[in-house]
Design a protein around this motif. Structure first.
Motif, PDB file in Angstrom:
ATOM      1  N   LYS A   6      31.311-130.299 -36.185  1.00 18.60           N
ATOM      2  CA  LYS A   6      32.166-131.021 -35.198  1.00 18.60           C
ATOM      3  C   LYS A   6      31.729-132.559 -35.468  1.00 18.60           C
ATOM      4  N   ASP A  23      35.756-134.445 -32.011  1.00 17.65           N
ATOM      5  CA  ASP A  23      35.791-134.517 -30.336  1.00 17.65           C
ATOM      6  C   ASP A  23      35.615-136.174 -29.854  1.00 17.65           C
ATOM      7  N   ASN A  39      36.151-137.153 -26.483  1.00 21.74           N
ATOM      8  CA  ASN A  39      35.558-137.179 -25.307  1.00 21.74           C
ATOM      9  C   ASN A  39      36.541-138.457 -24.617  1.00 21.74           C
ATOM     10  N   LYS A  69      34.172-124.084 -21.614  1.00 17.10           N
ATOM     11  CA  LYS A  69      32.885-124.191 -21.102  1.00 17.10           C
ATOM     12  C   LYS A  69      32.712-123.776 -19.823  1.00 17.10           C
ATOM     13  N   LEU A  73      24.677-128.819 -24.458  1.00 19.31           N
ATOM     14  CA  LEU A  73      23.244-128.800 -24.945  1.00 19.31           C
ATOM     15  C   LEU A  73      22.410-128.139 -24.119  1.00 19.31           C
ATOM     16  N   TYR A 110      18.102-127.917 -30.245  1.00 21.87           N
ATOM     17  CA  TYR A 110      18.215-128.720 -29.007  1.00 21.87           C
ATOM     18  C   TYR A 110      16.836-129.267 -28.594  1.00 21.87           C
TER      19      TYR A 110
HETATM   20  O1  OSB Z   1      32.384-132.922 -25.139  1.00 19.60           O
HETATM   21  O2  OSB Z   1      31.736-130.882 -26.045  1.00 19.60           O
HETATM   22  C1  OSB Z   1      31.540-131.981 -25.693  1.00 19.60           C
HETATM   23  C2  OSB Z   1      27.723-132.468 -24.950  1.00 19.60           C
HETATM   24  C3  OSB Z   1      27.627-133.035 -23.618  1.00 19.60           C
HETATM   25  C4  OSB Z   1      28.858-133.278 -23.373  1.00 19.60           C
HETATM   26  C5  OSB Z   1      30.074-133.128 -23.793  1.00 19.60           C
HETATM   27  C6  OSB Z   1      30.069-132.372 -24.953  1.00 19.60           C
HETATM   28  C7  OSB Z   1      28.726-132.062 -25.625  1.00 19.60           C
HETATM   29  C8  OSB Z   1      28.771-131.400 -27.036  1.00 19.60           C
HETATM   30  C9  OSB Z   1      27.330-130.515 -27.275  1.00 19.60           C
HETATM   31  O3  OSB Z   1      29.493-131.572 -27.827  1.00 19.60           O
HETATM   32  C10 OSB Z   1      27.651-129.424 -27.946  1.00 19.60           C
HETATM   33  C11 OSB Z   1      26.421-128.537 -28.205  1.00 19.60           C
HETATM   34  O4  OSB Z   1      25.926-128.163 -26.921  1.00 19.60           O
HETATM   35  O5  OSB Z   1      25.974-128.217 -28.939  1.00 19.60           O
END
Ligand code: OSB
Ligand code: MG
Length: 368
Positions: free
Chosen positions: A161, A188, A190, A262, A292, A322
């Motif tokens: 991603k 992604d 956001n 999530k 994360l 991580y």
């Molecule tokens: O939008 O998925 C997201 C991390 C922090 C805030 C938003 C997102 C993310 C990630 C992390 O994409 C993915 C992971 O935990 O490996």
């Protein structure tokens, strides 16, 4: 079981690699871990609220306050026999899903350990391993990004991603797609775009992406429905889905063809499984998003992703991606088929390392 003690810990852990999204660049993770005790058994939960209100309005500070003043008093010294008891006690609380989720999830762990069953069994999640990918942040330039993608492909991840934002989108995807024509690839945003960016979406639509995640406003479903109509690529909602109701509303107006679940964003495992079931009944595939997390949150994600309608690879990478030293063990390790094994041990299946927890801890508070 009568809950006789709850502890909250404010932790800080440096990332192995800084993580940049359209809204922030972070070098360490700040988060809260809770423990809920009853009759000498301890359950653990991780709160995914971050240092600032970027991904969501919730932060470590707001979650701490809501936990301390409102959520913990609703469960401390109460008899809890099932997670539903927590959900009912919290039903008066509006918003703050990440704060609610960490207590509810800790209770699932507590009940699993007390009864001697794994979280995946409690969820009737039958898969032995779950498909996973890696979420690659924004980098300084395309060469650095290509090196990072190559590193993860070499590690064995079969789904990547890419985080995108205006100015870091079509060109980046084009380079990655040219180099890895068959890679399972998704993006992604956001919430970094609006419908005025239709031309960019039309271009992204040409790269055979698995999905485009949360391109538009973080509370929107209406504009996403308009966008989905224009694209072949499935739109996937992340930020906009805070509860079962939001999922139902989004599906009602065809705002997306895929949902990212999530656990923290939707308020806990109960809501997460309800959204899973709704999507399953509506033929909408889901996948497990990540925040994360440490191994505490990751263990929950892996168990959840073992449910049958988690059809796409999760953002649940191996522990080594991580932190150098996670606060709970054992670590999750990537299998050669780009999967992680689902733990069999009781509860979430990882155990907190007290020394590592103390090392990462900035502040703690005990309620008993
Ligand atoms: O939008 O998925 C997201 C991390 C922090 C805030 C938003 C997102 C993310 C990630 C992390 O994409 C993915 C992971 O935990 O490996
Ligand atoms: Mg996302």
């Amino acid at each position: 079981m009568r809950i006789d003690r709850i502890e909250i810990h404010h932790l800080e852990l440096p990332y192995v690699h800084p993580f940049e999204t359209s809204f922030s660049r972070e070098t360490k993770r700040e988060f809260i871990v809770v423990s809920v005790s009853a009759d000498g058994v301890i359950g653990w939960g991780e709160c995914v609220a971050g240092s600032g209100p970027w991904y969501s309005y919730e932060t470590v500070g707001t979650a701490w306050e809501i936990l301390e003043k409102h959520l913990i008093p609703l469960v401390l010294f109460e008899n809890i026999d099932k997670a539903q008891d927590i959900v009912e006690r919290f039903s008066r609380v509006r918003g703050h899903p990440m704060a609610r989720a960490c207590i509810e999830n800790a209770t699932w762990d507590l009940l699993g350990r007390a009864k001697g069953i794994s979280l995946s069994r409690m969820l009737s999640a039958g898969c032995e391993s779950v498909l996973v990918g890696v979420s690659v942040g924004i980098e300084e330039n395309i060469d650095i990004l290509l090196d990072r993608v190559e590193q993860h492909v070499d590690e064995g991840y079969r789904r990547i991603k890419l985080k995108i934002k205006p100015g870091w989108d079509v060109d980046v995807v084009k380079h990655v797609r040219e180099r890895w024509p068959d890679l399972a690839l998704q993006v992604d945003a956001n919430s970094a775009y609006t419908l005025a960016d239709m031309q960019i979406f039309r271009e992204l639509d040409q790269f055979d992406l698995l999905l485009i995640e949360q391109p538009l406003h973080h509370e929107d479903i209406v504009d996403h429905a308009k966008l989905q109509k224009e694209l072949m690529t499935p739109v996937c909602l992340d930020e906009s889905i805070h509860s079962l109701e939001h999922a139902r509303w989004a599906l009602d107006i065809n705002a997306c063809r895929i949902i990212n679940i999530k656990v923290g964003r939707v308020g806990g495992l109960t809501a997460a499984t309800q959204i899973h079931d709704l999507c399953s009944d509506s033929d909408i595939p889901v996948w497990c998003g990540g925040m994360l997390e440490s191994n505490i949150g990751r263990a929950v994600n892996v168990a959840l992703a073992a449910m049958q309608n988690f059809k796409l690879p999760g953002d649940i990478s191996a522990s080594a991606r991580y932190f150098h030293q996670d606060i709970a063990l054992p670590n999750f390790v990537l299998n050669s088929d780009s999967t992680l094994d689902v733990p069999h041990d009781h509860g979430i299946g990882v155990v907190v390392d007290q020394e590592r927890l103390d090392h990462a801890c900035i502040a703690s508070k005990v309620f008993s």
